[in-house]
Design a protein around this motif. Sequence first.
Motif, short mmCIF file in Angstrom:
data_model
loop_
_atom_site.label_atom_id
_atom_site.label_comp_id
_atom_site.label_asym_id
_atom_site.label_seq_id
_atom_site.Cartn_x
_atom_site.Cartn_y
_atom_site.Cartn_z
N GLU A 130 5.11 8.54 -7.41
CA GLU A 130 5.34 9.78 -6.65
C GLU A 130 4.08 10.65 -6.64
N ARG B 140 8.83 13.27 1.97
CA ARG B 140 10.17 13.69 1.58
C ARG B 140 10.99 12.49 1.09
N ASP C 264 10.15 12.13 -2.36
CA ASP C 264 10.86 13.15 -3.16
C ASP C 264 12.30 12.72 -3.45
N HIS C 265 12.95 12.12 -2.47
CA HIS C 265 14.34 11.66 -2.67
C HIS C 265 14.39 10.52 -3.69
N GLU D 293 12.39 10.30 -6.20
CA GLU D 293 12.25 11.00 -7.48
C GLU D 293 13.58 11.63 -7.89
N ASN D 294 14.30 12.19 -6.91
CA ASN D 294 15.62 12.78 -7.21
C ASN D 294 16.57 11.72 -7.76
N GLN E 238 15.84 10.87 -11.32
CA GLN E 238 16.33 11.89 -12.24
C GLN E 238 17.84 11.75 -12.47
N LEU E 239 18.56 11.42 -11.38
CA LEU E 239 20.00 11.19 -11.51
C LEU E 239 20.27 9.94 -12.37
N ASP F 201 25.63 12.70 -5.47
CA ASP F 201 24.24 13.13 -5.26
C ASP F 201 23.37 11.97 -4.80
N ASN G 177 21.28 11.63 -1.28
CA ASN G 177 19.84 11.35 -1.17
C ASN G 177 19.58 10.14 -0.28
#
Length: 535
Positions: free
Chosen positions: A374, A416, A419-420, A422-423, A426-427, A512, A516
């Motif tokens: 990322e 972006r 970024d998703h 990366e999201n 994290q989840l 979530d 994403n």
Amino acid sequence: MEIFFGFVGGLAIFIYAMQSMADGLQKTAGDKARRVLEVLTGVPVVGVIMGAFVTSSIQSSSATTVMVISFVNAGLMTLKQAVSVLMGANIGTTITAQLISFKLTNYIFPIIFIGFLLHFLGRKKRAKYVGQVIFSFGLLLLGLGLMQTAMAPLKDYPQFVGAIQQLSKYPLLGVLVGIVTTALVQSSSATIAILIALASQGLIPIEAAIPVLLGDNIGTCVTALLASIGANLSAKRAAAAHVIFNVVGTIIVLILMPLFMQFVMLVSPPDLVARQIANAHTSFNVINTLIFLPLINLFVKVIIRVVPGSEEVITSTGPVYLDDRMLKAPTLALALATKEIIRMANLARDNVSMAMEGFFKGDNAILDEVIKNEEIIDQLEKDITFYLSKISQKSLTSASSRRHTGLLHAINDIERVGDHAENISQLARIKINERLPISEFALEELEKMTKLSLEAYTTAIRALEDDSMTLAGRAVELESEVDTMERALRKNHIRRLNSGKCHAGSGVVFLDIISNLERISDHSHNIAEVVLGEL
């Protein structure tokens, strides 16, 4: 002093006009030139044709050489392709000499006037660019005429006449003069123009001119050598191939000079030395190409032996394809920017895949790689945007301007997507750290949606890379399917939550993640719209 300033003034106008004409030609044929990389194949003849086309389009074999070195360095072109293109570039650069060798003195000012009218009164950009080319060609002829006029008195100087006679007696001296002159001026067309100016005043015979023009071809290789400094091994080999091609060709012609002279006289008017020089220049490069082209595989092997070593695998975390030297040819710079954007897009796709793999396997090590990638994606986004901003400072055609705007939008969407990813990672960490249970049914749903979202994104990126309307349309259809799947999965999961079949914490993570994935497909849609022209 009058002779000196008349000569350098004419040369200055000639070089300026040549650059201006090249700029106009590049804008006129720029969109075709941008597709050169896609047209090139492993067939050497195609490379020769494309090299000649590009060089005649931008009126500079030096510029083509820099492009080739950059493309090889970026991995866009193989050494074999590069060698064939460089052969074609040598042929393409003879067009200028052919044009100026004709007696067009009486038409200089009409040509300038017609070019002026088209450039300043034309309403469409293409008409203005054509006007710029015609106007610049008139200036080019004017500069040549000034050089010819300035040199006329030299025939009364015994020292100058004696020096020319020495060139006739000692061909190697003529070759050396050509090498040094072209290396200093950085334009073989300009040095050939000087020869034609001298010949037009009866100051240099064809016997003295041929060795000098042979040296001109070697001198133009200096640009290739400079461009290869700091480049990879393949780029250095391409530069070496350019030098060896011209040096060996020069040696062959010097050995067979009487036969070459006979051939030039056979295809040229007997009393026009200017035409003889232009035809000698073209003949040298065409014959040299005909000699080397059938032996190209052997030639490439020789180059590899001359410049030994093993190529390093590209592991750069920064831009690989961006090259500031290509900014002089904006449409080709856009091709390099597109290549870098595709590389960035593939990194983002891999990150999404790894984030989901880390989720399914419960592997924190995989998720760590997502975070590292990322950072690379974010840096590439900044570097490519900066490069595109530099391209925007150049004069672009309407089509190139639209492409430029679309690429800026695509970069934002790709960033972006990263970024998703990366999201999602994290989840995945939440799921691992809190040991949240995920049912087999939910995992199957996530696998299906991941596959469909990645298919939509990959299709959009391929559409951008190939500029394919068909693939872009397919990406839009896939995005709609992802939306439908996301709604269905959300409803199914809410029912499971309400019936107590799913852990509350797991439910939040699940919802979530599909959100994403759905957003990734939305960005795929946006990228497809760049290709479809529906921004």
